[in-house]
Design a protein around this motif. Sequence first.
Motif, mmCIF file in Angstrom:
data_model
loop_
_atom_site.group_PDB
_atom_site.id
_atom_site.type_symbol
_atom_site.label_atom_id
_atom_site.label_comp_id
_atom_site.label_asym_id
_atom_site.label_seq_id
_atom_site.Cartn_x
_atom_site.Cartn_y
_atom_site.Cartn_z
ATOM 1 N N ASP A 267 41.639 40.553 43.919
ATOM 2 C CA ASP A 267 41.593 41.749 44.767
ATOM 3 C C ASP A 267 43.010 42.309 44.937
ATOM 4 O OD1 ASP A 267 41.542 43.412 47.084
ATOM 5 O OD2 ASP A 267 39.857 42.334 47.949
ATOM 6 N N MET A 268 43.930 41.443 45.319
ATOM 7 C CA MET A 268 45.305 41.895 45.550
ATOM 8 C C MET A 268 45.959 42.375 44.260
ATOM 9 S SD MET A 268 46.755 39.262 48.451
ATOM 10 C CE MET A 268 46.311 37.711 47.671
ATOM 11 N N SER B 90 44.488 43.639 41.738
ATOM 12 C CA SER B 90 43.879 44.916 41.349
ATOM 13 C C SER B 90 44.450 46.066 42.154
ATOM 14 C CB SER B 90 42.362 44.873 41.544
ATOM 15 O OG SER B 90 41.795 43.822 40.805
ATOM 16 N N SER B 91 44.752 45.820 43.419
ATOM 17 C CA SER B 91 45.397 46.858 44.227
ATOM 18 C C SER B 91 46.749 47.208 43.638
ATOM 19 C CB SER B 91 45.655 46.360 45.659
ATOM 20 O OG SER B 91 44.481 46.008 46.308
ATOM 21 N N GLY C 229 39.825 46.171 45.169
ATOM 22 C CA GLY C 229 41.283 46.149 45.167
ATOM 23 C C GLY C 229 41.874 47.545 45.043
ATOM 24 N N ARG D 208 34.426 43.939 50.508
ATOM 25 C CA ARG D 208 35.222 42.713 50.318
ATOM 26 C C ARG D 208 34.462 41.496 50.853
ATOM 27 N NH1 ARG D 208 40.769 43.986 52.338
ATOM 28 N NH2 ARG D 208 41.302 44.404 50.153
#
Lengths: 568, 568
Positions: free
Chosen positions: B113-114, B116-117, B303, B353
């Motif tokens: 997730d992080m 992808s951000s 993300g 999420r």
Amino acid sequence: MPYRAPIPDFAFILDHVVAFDQVRQTERFSEATPETTRAILTEAGKLCETVLAPLQRVGDQNPARLENGVVRTSPGFAQAFAAMAEGGWLGMAADPEYGGLGLPQTLATAVNDMMSSACLALQLSPLMTQGQIEALENHADETLKTCYLPKLISGQWCGTMNLTEPQAGSDVGALRTKADPNGDGTYAITGQKIYISWGDNDFTENVCHLVLARLPDGAAGTRGISLFMVPKHIPDAQGNPGTRNALRVVSLEHKMGLHGSPTAVMEYDRATGWLVGEAHQGMAAMFTMMNNARVGVGVQGIGVAEGAFQHALGYALDRKQGKTPLTGAGAIVEHADVRRALSVMKAEIFAARAIALANSVAIDMARATGAEEWQSRAALLTPITKAHGTDIGCEVASAGMQVHGGMGFIEETGAAQYLRDVRVTTIYEGTNGIQAMDLVGRKMMDGGEAAFRLLQEVEDGAEAARESLPDLAEQVWQAAESLREATEWLVAQDMQDRFAGATAYLRAFARILGAHYHLKAALAGDARRRALAEVFITRVLPEHVGLLAQARAGAASLYALSDEDLAA
Amino acid sequence: MPYRAPIPDFAFILDHVVAFDQVRQTERFSEATPETTRAILTEAGKLCETVLAPLQRVGDQNPARLENGVVRTSPGFAQAFAAMAEGGWLGMAADPEYGGLGLPQTLATAVNDMMSSACLALQLSPLMTQGQIEALENHADETLKTCYLPKLISGQWCGTMNLTEPQAGSDVGALRTKADPNGDGTYAITGQKIYISWGDNDFTENVCHLVLARLPDGAAGTRGISLFMVPKHIPDAQGNPGTRNALRVVSLEHKMGLHGSPTAVMEYDRATGWLVGEAHQGMAAMFTMMNNARVGVGVQGIGVAEGAFQHALGYALDRKQGKTPLTGAGAIVEHADVRRALSVMKAEIFAARAIALANSVAIDMARATGAEEWQSRAALLTPITKAHGTDIGCEVASAGMQVHGGMGFIEETGAAQYLRDVRVTTIYEGTNGIQAMDLVGRKMMDGGEAAFRLLQEVEDGAEAARESLPDLAEQVWQAAESLREATEWLVAQDMQDRFAGATAYLRAFARILGAHYHLKAALAGDARRRALAEVFITRVLPEHVGLLAQARAGAASLYALSDEDLAA
């Protein structure tokens, strides 16, 4: 699949859905007979199919660029613009006294729709010019009209709108551009303007900028703003482009889409300008231009949706994947989820188009009759046409990409361009949030009267359909009742609570109007019209329940989250 | 505003919303204590903030390119990949026997997730490798495992998935790539594969392609497909990259976004491959890889939504326009419609999420316990995580652009890139339509049992919240009941009617799950959590009414429109 102008759809909507006959029955628009209408739309459609549509990809791949201060437009755009001018399409709704065709706005809307499907980037230029023509017709003095209108209408010159400055976007009143009187009736305009669509080109003799600026004695805020005509070339005594004015294109923006349309940063350095309308009344004149442009931008969304839909349908009819329930032949259009997507896309386009055309009919009726009821109808529908039409533009373009599967993300396919191009339409001419606030604020100053009047028509329409289409009629009637209740609630709230639900309220309103027009189409049309109405009323209309809940949620919970909470 | 890893949000969801404690209590994952979890997330967050986030724009502006058959990646990507490998992030969930960290998938999900951000284009490479690792762990023989897993886990090598061919997209069974036995236990692989994400790079010693192909005696359709490992360089006796294999990158696609990720057309010309798992059982192995990747792609959407939200919030806190109701200072975040947009974005991210993390918890529990109930829970949630997470990614990225106003459409701002990048996530790893069909088809083969079990938890959760949050609890309970009824209806229908409502049903399911997790957060958390839950439950959850109506609309009206009607 190359773009095909949906002439039968326009004809059907005009004849059976939005009561265009009323417009024909006025003296002003008596020439817009069914035959003339059909001939005009057919001719415009041909131009879109053969001249404009082939330029759609060209503009994307060969963006307008700035070379030594001169804007070079995409290959073929100059010729296509000339063809639009030649056909009289630029001034089709303009005053015949200055060379316009004096046709109803409703037909201009249909033509704008088709041009937007075919080549949005180029269509934006005439759209700006149309807005300028209308502003001048309504606000300029005779000298300015005589000098500018014939050239704008013929396409020798074109027009732009200059509102935004870096610090003044939605808050136009914060602008800093100055207008100093030169003592000879002209003004020296100084300032920077941004996001100027078609700020320059290499195919018209002149570019006429309508610029908002503040006179030395102009109050702060919007009430101190005046409107000026600031041409690139100052017309000489014969009205031909003369001396170069003190304005220039500083740069062009690098945008997500709409690459064929040069978006300029403009600088005015004591450029010579002429006051349009009264001093300090610039916002009123600008609103004339913006209202026209807002309907026009909504129609851009619808036009792109049509283009994207046709493109996706062509792919879905052609592309084979897996066994399919009907024929087994496997074209993906036969798969239920793809068919659902395409059917909803088509139903959405019909609904948004009917709203835009109904809006245009109201504009024409207001012009032809001066009746307050038509004026307030047009005013009520404008933010809905704009925000909903452009939202649908984005949604349908995105759904069209999705239908293409992996090919949709590959630029060569062309599906992605529709989404990249149309995405700006929800932003410019007032973001869709601004439109929603306009609807629940300014357009409800009448206590909701105009809205209730329209809802009455929706309910009457449902009653009229009860006998032959009882299920669909009942759903539309119930939804209209819910919207009526939400509207009654809304007009009793303070602005903050209205604004907190504005976007959802606008969309709900559009859903109910869309269902209303689909129901009319189902009543008047064949089995296909009924099937499409059923798709909309059973699949799309129910969205209003969630939307109206959100419309009535109020502002409190939004502000219960602090800025720090949002950032946490 | 530079990206800031939302560590507190992850910690809160793990501790209070998705019951990550269950995972910690298994023997397999007993090392994932709260302290370790926090330390891991913090460390990964730092990498994302400092190393990956600065590359987001770089990749967009300097796309990967093909030069004389060699892929040149975007500047800085090689170093960042090395940093990811160095930190052990590539194999964090992999088997410790081969060098992995053996951590729960739930933590890998948070890290994905992080990443992808911070930089979606680069993150896609490790995501593919993770899927390959899992496929090999579950299906490959010991020789292949020993040769490939340590190198994949360390990041010396990386992995790709080769499913799609021009005529075989969603219909994988139509593939034509052939595998001829060489007689020495290896196979000669011949065919063309398209859309191969990270098909090559210039920073790993080897690129390991998992390729679906058909053996000479393979049946037609999906049952005759086998899976092969086809490395770019054939490992020598020491396991080091040796002879160049007979495969090449033919071209890279020109895409709407994700420019930093090279999407290749791959050609295999009697390339040497090794069978992974049993002959003709390739789809089973591929599904292992795809299920992992599907959760991973859903998380990509989430993300990007987080990145786009933070970007938009930063702008809204900074940008001044007009007078505002709270402080009058004029930051646009204080305007109700902008605040509504940002609040909903934040609430959507939390919900999506939580679903992805609950899905990952189910995966971990299935691995740790082997229990069928956890397996079916994971299987049920996977299409929801994928389709809903990526839909929210697109919606939030688009809303983020909108918050920027005109600036959103200008590429320099960076807001548009989020939308361009994330748009592919609704398409790849099975379009969201395919996910929806998976949910109402394969995942309901149990008669809805897994769904009803989950809904029971939702209703129990609502009951538990009734005392302290009666209004919110009642809304969630009612919505769950509606979903239960729709599910009962659904499982009694034939596939065609299910598929016609699949997309809407999946979204409705996600709305109710999102509300469930928000309610849990509101119960366990502070006033901010309650306010955010209220935003979701009062503004977003009501959408389920319209969605469930559409889910139950059936296929008939879609097929009442013929292909010709759609085109008319």
